[in-house]
Design a protein around this motif. Structure first.
Motif, short mmCIF file in Angstrom:
data_model
loop_
_atom_site.label_atom_id
_atom_site.label_comp_id
_atom_site.label_asym_id
_atom_site.label_seq_id
_atom_site.Cartn_x
_atom_site.Cartn_y
_atom_site.Cartn_z
N ASN A 207 -6.25 18.39 -2.89
CA ASN A 207 -4.82 18.67 -3.04
C ASN A 207 -4.01 17.78 -2.11
OD1 ASN A 207 -5.24 21.20 -4.70
ND2 ASN A 207 -6.27 21.81 -2.81
N PHE A 208 -2.90 17.26 -2.63
CA PHE A 208 -1.98 16.51 -1.79
C PHE A 208 -1.21 17.47 -0.89
CE2 PHE A 208 -2.26 13.32 -5.33
CZ PHE A 208 -2.88 12.33 -4.57
N GLU B 251 0.82 -1.21 0.00
CA GLU B 251 0.00 0.00 0.00
C GLU B 251 0.86 1.25 0.00
OE1 GLU B 251 -4.20 -1.12 2.15
OE2 GLU B 251 -2.55 -0.50 3.47
N VAL B 252 0.31 2.30 -0.63
CA VAL B 252 0.95 3.61 -0.62
C VAL B 252 -0.04 4.61 -0.02
CG1 VAL B 252 1.92 5.49 -2.00
CG2 VAL B 252 2.38 3.10 -2.63
N TYR B 253 0.39 5.28 1.04
CA TYR B 253 -0.41 6.32 1.68
C TYR B 253 0.11 7.68 1.23
CZ TYR B 253 -2.42 3.15 5.27
OH TYR B 253 -3.11 2.16 5.93
N LEU B 254 -0.81 8.52 0.76
CA LEU B 254 -0.52 9.92 0.52
C LEU B 254 -1.52 10.73 1.35
CD1 LEU B 254 -0.05 9.76 -3.34
CD2 LEU B 254 1.76 10.25 -1.70
N CYS B 255 -1.19 11.96 1.63
CA CYS B 255 -2.09 12.79 2.43
C CYS B 255 -2.68 13.91 1.58
CB CYS B 255 -1.36 13.38 3.63
SG CYS B 255 -0.91 12.11 4.84
N ALA B 256 -3.95 14.22 1.85
CA ALA B 256 -4.66 15.28 1.14
C ALA B 256 -5.28 16.23 2.14
CB ALA B 256 -5.73 14.68 0.23
#
Length: 234
Positions: free
Chosen positions: A202-203, A191-196
Motif C-alpha cells: 500500500n502507498f 525519477e519519481v519516489y512514492l512511499c509504501a
C-alpha cells in the motif's frame, strides 16, 4: 521436559524473535521509478537492453527499505544471493517494467541482482515476493497514465508544480520528484519516489523526503525522440 526438548524450544523462540525483529527493522519503503528517456538523454547516454528499446514508460529503479531518520541499511545478508530461477515466472514482466539501460547492454540480471542484494536482503520478503511487490506497485501507480490524465505527455516542457500535483491527484499521495540534466543542461523529469508501507502493498504519505537535484519551476518531460524541438506547455 527433557533438556534437549528445552533447548530446541529455546532455539525456536530465538529464531522466531529474530524473524520478528528483521521484519520490522525498517519504517517504510521508497518505491522509485525512473523515466527511461531521461536516463538516456544525458551526456552519459544509455544502452538499450538486448531485448530492444524499452517502451516509452517509467521503469522501476528499486524498492528500498528506509528509516524515518533518513538512514537505511545495505547488503544485509550476503549469503542470500540473487537467484534468477526464483523469479522465472516474473521475467517477462521484469524485462518490460524493470529494464536496465546501463552499458554494456544486458538482459537486466545484473541490475536485478544489485537491487536484491543491496536492498531486498534488508527486508522480510523472499526474492519472489520482493520483485513481485515492486511490479505490483508499478501497476498500481500507473504513472504514465496518471500524467496523461493530467494532460502531461512526453516531448514537452511543463510547470513543475503541475506535474507534481497530477501525480498526487492520480496516485493519492505526494511524490518526490528528482531531475537530471540533458546534454544542453536543461532540467528534465528523471525519477519519481512514492512511499509504501512495510508490507510493500500500500502507498502511504512519505514520512521523510529524499533530496536530489532541484527541478526548478519548469521541467522537460522528454521522449525517446527528444532530439526534435520541444513544445512548451507551461
Amino acid at each position: 521436559m527433557g533438556f534437549k526438548a528445552w533447548v530446541l524450544i529455546k532455539l525456536f523462540v530465538l529464531q522466531f524473535l529474530s524473524f520478528l525483529c528483521s521484519s520490522a527493522d525498517f519504517d517504510f519503503f521508497y518505491f522509485v521509478e525512473q523515466w527511461s528517456p531521461s536516463y538516456c538523454d544525458t551526456k552519459q547516454g544509455c544502452c538499450y537492453p538486448i531485448t530492444g528499446r524499452p517502451n516509452e514508460d517509467f521503469g522501476i529503479h528499486g524498492l528500498w527499505p528506509e528509516y524515518t531518520t533518513g538512514e537505511w541499511r545495505e547488503f544485509c545478508d550476503r549469503e542470500n544471493s540473487f537467484n534468477a530461477s526464483q523469479i522465472s515466472d516474473l521475467i517477462g514482466r521484469m524485462q518490460k517494467d524493470w529494464p536496465s539501460l546501463a552499458c554494456p547492454s544486458g538482459d537486466g540480471t545484473i541490475f536485478w541482482r544489485h537491487e536484491w542484494e543491496k536492498h531486498g536482503t534488508c527486508t522480510s520478503l523472499d526474492q519472489h515476493s520482493y520483485f513481485e511487490a515492486a511490479l505490483d506497485l508499478k501497476k498500481k501507480a500507473n504513472l504514465l497514465q496518471v500524467l496523461e490524465n493530467g494532460g502531461i505527455t512526453p516531448g514537452k516542457i511543463y510547470n513543475f508544480t503541475t506535474v507534481k500535483e497530477a501525480i498526487q491527484e492520480g496516485v493519492g499521495y505526494r511524490p518526490v520528484i528528482k531531475c537530471n540534466k540533458d546534454p544542453a543542461n536543461n532540467t528534465q523529469l528523471y525519477e519519481v519516489y512514492l512511499c509504501a508501507d512495510t508490507s510493500a502493498k500500500n502507498f502511504i504519505e512519505c514520512p521523510v523526503f529524499s533530496h536530489g537535484i532541484p527541478c526548478g519551476s519548469s521541467i522537460e518531460f522528454p521522449s525517446f525522440s527528444s532530439d526534435s524541438e520541444l513544445h512548451v506547455a507551461i
